[in-house]
Design an enzyme around this catalytic site. Structure first.
Site: not given
Length: 248
Positions: A8-9, A11, A14, A22, A87-90, A183
């Protein structure tokens, strides 16, 4: 033995501000850059020599990978980027503070939006400035494929074909590859690899920039998986991710 490192990237700005990110293309913080350097150190110490790398279209993942490859003297290896690793789109939550949203709607509701398998936040309207269908970086992608919101289920449905059609075949040529992503796109891959149930996947909190190693036999059967790094630091970062959706 074939090995894939999921990373995972580090920090992001955001992450630091505890916002739903997202597909919003935010940068790394100085802490995130240092986390990437530390990840590279751990992988160097473990003797990894990647033959190929994969990442998303989002700069926080790309820059994390660039730091890692430079520190490992691997800038020459092929890197493949895909929006399918985003990432998942929020949806409408993108940009909102997670703790403030939990205070408004409840921690339980935010946990559902963040971690449930098949419940997505409300969509971003077509005319919203946050609609990534307008972003030039996705000009090569069919607009119908670009989400306006996603549940983890939706994220998995776009990520797993890429895993099966690009990343797994790369292991025929290379013994070790790295995937620097996000994530939830990584949680989807992990769910698949470890056969985690729809219910239990909500309990997996993936820490920033801690290498997660998966080892496979010649038939791509999972042999073992483990994180590199200090167990106390791992637990600390996992807890920090879990606490993002709680009222302060």
């Amino acid at each position: 033995m074939k090995k894939v490192v999921l990373l995972r990237h580090g920090e992001s700005t955001w992450n630091k501000e505890n916002r739903f990110t997202g597909w919003t293309d935010v940068d790394l913080t100085s802490v995130g850059v240092e986390e990437a350097h530390e990840a590279a150190r751990l992988m160097n110490e473990a003797g990894f020599r990647f033959g190929m790398a994969f990442t998303s279209y989002l700069k926080r993942a790309i820059k994390t990978l660039n730091v890692v490859l430079e520190d490992m003297d691997l800038l020459q290896i092929p890197v493949e980027k895909s929006w399918r690793l985003n990432e998942k789109h929020y949806g409408m939550l993108q940009g909102l503070n997670k703790a403030e949203t939990a205070e408004k709607y409840s921690e339980e509701k935010v946990l559902v939006w963040r971690r449930s398998y098949d419940i997505a936040p409300d969509e971003i309207p077509a005319d919203d400035s946050r609609n990534t269908r307008k972003d030039p970086k996705y000009a090569d992608v069919d607009p119908k494929l670009i989400p306006l919101t996603e549940a983890l289920k939706d994220c998995i449905e776009r990520t797993l074909p890429y895993w099966n059609e690009h990343i797994v075949p790369s292991l025929k040529q290379y013994d070790e590859v790295i995937v620097a992503a996000h994530g939830n796109s990584l949680r989807g891959i992990i769910k698949h690899l470890k056969n985690i149930s729809d219910e239990d996947i909500s309990k997996l909190n993936l820490p920033t920039a801690m290498p997660y190693v998966f080892e496979f036999d010649k038939d791509m059967n999972l042999v073992k998986d483990y994180f590199l790094g200090d167990p106390d630091e791992l637990a600390k970062r996992m807890e920090a991710v879990a606490n993002q959706g709680k009222v302060k």
